[in-house]
Scaffold this motif. Structure first.
Motif, short mmCIF file in Angstrom:
data_model
loop_
_atom_site.label_atom_id
_atom_site.label_comp_id
_atom_site.label_asym_id
_atom_site.label_seq_id
_atom_site.Cartn_x
_atom_site.Cartn_y
_atom_site.Cartn_z
N SER A 1 0.82 -1.20 0.00
CA SER A 1 0.00 0.00 0.00
C SER A 1 0.87 1.26 0.00
O SER A 1 0.35 2.36 -0.06
CB SER A 1 -0.94 0.00 1.20
OG SER A 1 -0.20 -0.12 2.38
N TYR A 2 2.19 1.09 0.04
CA TYR A 2 3.07 2.25 0.21
C TYR A 2 2.85 3.32 -0.86
O TYR A 2 2.58 4.47 -0.56
CB TYR A 2 4.54 1.82 0.22
CG TYR A 2 5.47 2.99 0.42
CD1 TYR A 2 5.69 3.51 1.69
CD2 TYR A 2 6.10 3.60 -0.66
CE1 TYR A 2 6.51 4.59 1.88
CE2 TYR A 2 6.93 4.69 -0.46
CZ TYR A 2 7.14 5.17 0.81
OH TYR A 2 7.96 6.25 0.99
N TRP A 3 2.93 2.93 -2.12
CA TRP A 3 2.85 3.94 -3.19
C TRP A 3 1.45 4.52 -3.28
O TRP A 3 1.26 5.66 -3.65
CB TRP A 3 3.30 3.38 -4.53
CG TRP A 3 4.78 3.17 -4.57
CD1 TRP A 3 5.44 1.99 -4.70
CD2 TRP A 3 5.79 4.17 -4.44
NE1 TRP A 3 6.80 2.19 -4.67
CE2 TRP A 3 7.05 3.52 -4.50
CE3 TRP A 3 5.77 5.55 -4.26
CZ2 TRP A 3 8.26 4.20 -4.41
CZ3 TRP A 3 6.97 6.23 -4.17
CH2 TRP A 3 8.21 5.55 -4.24
N ARG A 4 0.43 3.70 -2.94
CA ARG A 4 -0.93 4.21 -2.97
C ARG A 4 -1.09 5.32 -1.93
O ARG A 4 -1.64 6.38 -2.18
CB ARG A 4 -1.93 3.08 -2.73
CG ARG A 4 -3.32 3.38 -3.26
CD ARG A 4 -4.18 2.14 -3.29
NE ARG A 4 -4.30 1.54 -1.96
CZ ARG A 4 -4.42 0.24 -1.76
NH1 ARG A 4 -4.41 -0.59 -2.76
NH2 ARG A 4 -4.53 -0.24 -0.54
N VAL A 5 -0.56 5.05 -0.73
CA VAL A 5 -0.69 6.03 0.36
C VAL A 5 0.15 7.27 0.06
O VAL A 5 -0.32 8.39 0.16
CB VAL A 5 -0.27 5.38 1.70
CG1 VAL A 5 -0.25 6.42 2.80
CG2 VAL A 5 -1.20 4.24 2.03
N VAL A 6 1.42 7.05 -0.33
CA VAL A 6 2.30 8.18 -0.58
C VAL A 6 1.82 8.97 -1.80
O VAL A 6 1.80 10.19 -1.80
CB VAL A 6 3.75 7.69 -0.80
CG1 VAL A 6 4.63 8.82 -1.28
CG2 VAL A 6 4.28 7.11 0.49
N GLY A 7 1.39 8.24 -2.80
CA GLY A 7 0.95 8.90 -4.03
C GLY A 7 -0.27 9.78 -3.83
O GLY A 7 -0.46 10.75 -4.53
#
Lengths: 612, 117, 212
Positions: free
Chosen positions: B109-115
């Protein structure tokens, strides 16, 4: 001394002790250990030949010795073979033969399950190598990265042989891991507390834990991949929303513990050999145990360091980089303890000791380059180059294989009652040591100069030729060194079996019984008061131990031979292997059902057959 | 054989069918609470209750599920009175399993959250 | 089935626990990672399906050859019922074990039969659920939700099936009088496996069915 077990035939159920049938039905952990050893050594040589063919191909630029397609199969099968059919089962040989002997047990906890493990391993190894005969050897790398393994990029049966072969081998590993785990937990001699177990048993114990926790993950990953290839799912296929990176995560959650599965048994063997040939107890026994356990624990928290180049983001990169660096701490503890063991000892540089020292030295090199690519920016330069190839050969060949070879020289007299020639052994060591370093050290240079791994050739103007040529000559020397080893074993087999019970003045229980041991191992289970029970007895005897006599085993009940494990193993092979045929004919599931029927029938006959 | 199979370590007070029944009742009630949390959390019992429960429904379900898990493991699988070694054989792999699941969720979920920021 | 037990006659175990019991716990520990892999895959792919049907929300899906609006596919009452049945089967098998250990054959046979019936019922529930989903347009390969859901619950279902066969085998032995109190360990390890299958469902039920 000369009285044989057969004369008394106490433990046998009047079954023959010779002939092929006795080997098929055997449940004796020592015989199964020898089966593992012989089979794995043959696979190991096969993997070695694959490597040599690759080295010849890479000897000069634009070489056409093998085709690019065959080269793909060669590096895939070299990796797969060395890991799953070479190093792991060679370790399993020592687990089988020496865990029960070192803990003072008469057999493993589940002797028939042990036979089952071997037969599944053998059939799985044959299955995966059979692919060569129909020109469909796996060719997508031992890591099988998605979506290179999809039907689109890997048509044909090549990847199917790999997927199903690994699945079969996984069954063998799981069964064996449960067996050895329970054996160590539950079958120790009176007085052998956990912190009195020999270090080889300890490291084997930790290895079984890793196997038990890592293999289920690859099982699931392989199931997903099988579904993608045969049943049209999209687990790893972007066109259906799947994520190829998921494969890498699942693979390395298994794969990183797997590399400790390969190296820890070797750590254990070296920790047995160094004290015996330094005439000193192991330095920092408890620290050795806990550093081993800590390595295993960290081993589950570092998997993504294989994946820095996939762009996981700074958070994951930082975490996995730090956890990877942390592994250097317990590993360093081990190395210092090995050096501490030798420090001030009266070293006897016999062959096993040379290999053990060689292992420590070379593992340091591999360990240091490992710390280098735990740094993500550096790793991005090194990834997919020969630098990585250099690194993992230093830990897995320089480490694991040297350790296993040390174990082979150390325990050969116990297993076969014959000493290996020490002069030839030393020749083997120096050839292997030089050959290994000449082959793999220049790979560091080539890798940093940018030579990518897994390519079948390179153009002449990149300056890669010189080191490649050096490496190829080194690898040939390495290959020849194993001929010396084989010759040494062959010569030993021609000599009478007159090895003493304790040729090295060893510290552990296996040296208290005749070489080779009788079927029941210990007529009386010896009491244990420390981590070095044989030295305790020797000290009590004023420095000498009486040569143990072969005794009648009358009254000792040993498990009955059985062929149901082998039958059940065939069931496993047919059930899993049947998936090969899904694209070939629509009634493929009849093969699956046949396999399942054999499997279930085998299990029931096994379950209702008396064990003794 | 007879004598052996009962020498399973800590031989103190085996649970009785009465206790097993009580555990079964509690399991049943907890399951009912789980379904209730689901229904309330998704607006079946009115918007007011939903507003309170919805933010914690995942937490609530995890706690209820963990409680059921623990009850079965302790009483039906006899970990409460069996030797501790068996508990260790279960609890450490379980913790590892939970950690792996959590780590995978975080990583994926990292890029979804950061993005989104 | 009696490998280690027979060993134990000569060679008492280090922990005092029968090796088969240690082995089944070892297997259970190992299987935690099997289901962890399946559950993590289900969760990381949650919400990544390209088409419907979806578990909790309405979606566009291909049904009868054309794209159309689809209802959420889960039926919570049905699966709650199945969950309760599986929970009670765990209760029944401890009663059967209690009977076996006390040498109470009637209690053993009654509750072991009840357990097997519950297990069969759960499998029936799952077969019904799967075929219902299939008719609603959710084939195994329809979307990521379908593949991960069917694989996860299918793995669990196959564990239930193995458990039912195992317990049924013991039931036949019990009826034939071949499961005396001294052999109750045979049932104990099967029961441990059965409870494990149950606790896996205790995790799957909220995580898969009740969390949107």
């Amino acid at each position: 001394m000369a009285t044989s077990v057969v004369d008394h035939a106490p433990a046998s159920h009047h079954e023959p002790h010779t002939g092929i049938w006795s080997w098929i039905t055997t449940v004796d952990h020592k015989r199964i250990g020898i089966l593992y050893g012989v089979t794995a050594f043959i696979f190991f040589l096969l993997g070695g030949i694959e490597a040599l063919i690759m080295r010849i191909q890479l000897m000069k630029p634009d070489n056409t010795f093998v085709s690019p397609e065959l080269f793909n199969s060669l590096f895939t099968m070299h990796g797969t073979t060395m890991i799953f059919l070479g190093v792991m089962p060679l370790s399993a040989m020592f687990f089988n033969y020496f865990i029960p002997l070192q803990i003072g047990a008469r057999d493993v906890a589940f002797p028939r399950l042990n036979a089952f493990s071997y037969w599944v391993f053998l059939l799985g190894g044959l299955f995966i190598n059979f692919s060569f005969l129909i020109n469909a050897a796996p060719n997508a790398g031992w890591f099988g990265y998605a979506n290179l393994t999809s039907n689109q990029y890997s048509p044909g049966l090549n990847t199917d042989f790999w997927v199903l072969g690994l699945q079969i081998l996984g069954v063998a590993s799981m069964a064996a891991a449960i067996n050895f785990f329970v054996t160590i937990v539950n079958m120790r001699a009176p007085g052998m507390k956990m912190l009195r177990m020999p270090m080889f048993v300890w490291m084997s114990f930790i290895t079984q834990i890793l196997l038990l926790l890592a293999f289920p993950v690859i099982t699931i990953a392989l199931v997903f991949l099988m579904m993608d290839r045969h049943f049209a799912t999209h687990f790893f296929l972007p066109e259906g929303g799947g994520d190829p990176i998921l494969w890498q995560h699942l693979f390395w959650i298994f794969g990183h513990p797997e590399v400790y599965i390969l190296i820890l048994p070797s750590f254990g063997i070296v920790s047995e050999i160094l004290p015996v040939f330094s005439r000193k107890p192991l330095f920092g026994y408890t620290a050795m145990v806990f550093s081993g356990a800590f390595i295993a624990f960290l081993g589950f928290g570092v998997w993504s360091h294989h994946m820095f180049s996939t762009g996981m983001g700074p958070f994951a990169d930082a975490f996995f980089s730090l956890s990877t660096m942390l592994i250097a701490v317990p590993t360093g503890v081990k190395i210092f303890n090995w050096i501490g063991t030798m420090w001030g000892g009266s070293l006897q540089l016999k062959t096993p000791m040379l290999f053990a020292i060689g292992m420590v030295a070379q593992f340091i090199v591999g360990g240091l380059s490992g710390v280098m690519h735990s740094v993500p920016p550096a790793d991005l330069q090194q990834t997919d180059t020969y630098f990585i190839v250099a690194h993992f050969h230093y830990v897995l060949f320089g480490g694991a294989i040297f350790g296993l070879t040390a174990g082979a020289y150390y325990w050969f007299p116990k297993m076969f009652g014959r000493m290996l020639d020490d002069k030839m052994g030393k020749l083997h060591f120096w050839m292997m040591f030089l050959g290994f370093n000449i082959t793999f050290f220049p790979m560091h240079f080539l890798g940093l100069n940018g030579m990518p791994r897994r390519v079948y050739t390179y153009p002449g103007d990149l300056n890669f030729e010189f080191w490649n040529q050096v490496q190829t000559w080194g690898s040939l020397l390495l290959g020849v060194s194993f001929l010396v080893f084989i010759y040494n074993m062959w010569k030993a087999s021609r000599r009478p079996a007159d090895a003493p019970a304790d040729p090295w003045r060893g510290a552990t229980l296996e040296w208290l019984i005749p070489s080779p041991p009788q079927e029941f191992n210990f007529a009386d289970v010896p009491p244990v008061h420390s981590a070095t029970p044989a030295w305790d007895l020797r000290r009590a005897g004023g420095g000498t131990l009486p040569e143990p006599q072969r005794v009648s085993g009358a009254g000792i009940h040993m498990p009955r031979p059985s062929y149901w494990p082998a039958v059940t193993a065939v069931g496993v092979l047919v059930t899993i292997g049947s998936i090969l045929f899904t694209h070939a004919f629509s009634q493929w599931y009849f093969i699956t059902l046949t396999g399942a029927a054999i499997l279930i029938y085998g299990i029931y006959r096994w379950a209702y057959e008396p064990a003794f | 054989m007879d004598a052996h199979s009962h020498a399973q370590g800590g031989d103190h007070a085996h649970p009785t069918p009465g206790l097993y029944f009580k555990v079964a009742l509690v399991l049943f009630v907890l399951t009912a609470l789980e379904v209730l949390a689901y229904e309330v959390g998704h607006g079946r019992m009115g918007a007011d209750l939903q507003r309170i429960v919805e933010p914690v429904v995942v937490m609530l379900l995890l706690v209820l599920s963990a409680a059921k898990f623990a009850l079965v493991a302790m009483f039906y699988m006899h970990l409460k009175q069996d030797p501790k070694v068996l508990t260790n054989l279960f609890i450490w792999p379980l913790l590892l399993a939970a950690t792996v699941i959590a780590a995978m969720i975080v990583i994926f979920s990292y890029w979804r959250v950061v993005g989104a920021k | 089935m009696s490998d280690a037990a027979a060993h134990a006659i000569e060679h008492p175990t280090t922990t005092g626990i029968d090796s088969r019991k240690v082995a089944i716990w070892t297997l259970i520990g190992s299987e935690c990672l099997l289901f962890a892999s399946l559950i993590s895959t289900y969760l990381v792919y949650k919400g990544k399906s390209l088409v419907g049907p979806l578990p909790h929300t309405e979606s566009q899906c291909m049904l009868h050859g054309k794209m159309q609006a689809c209802e959420p596919i889960f039926s919570i009452p049905l699966v709650t019922f199945g969950t309760a049945v599986l929970l009670f089967s765990s209760f029944f098998v401890v009663l059967a074990l209690y009977g076996a250990q006390k040498g109470n054959r009637k209690m053993l046979i009654t509750w072991l039969s009840a357990t097997v019936v519950c297990g069969l019922f759960f499998i029936g529930m799952q077969v019904y659920e799967f075929s219902h989903f299939y008719h609603e347009g959710l084939g195994y390969t329809t979307n990521l939700f379908a593949s991960t859901f069917y694989t996860l619950t299918g793995f669990h279902g196959s564990h239930v099936t193995v458990g039912v066969i195992w317990l049924a085998t013991l039931l036949v032995m019990a009826i034939r009088g071949k499961l005396p109190a001294g052999k109750s360990l045979n049932l104990e390890i099967a029961a441990l496996y059965w409870h494990f299958v149950d606790v896996v469902w205790i995790v799957i039920f909220p995580v898969v069915y009740l969390m949107r």
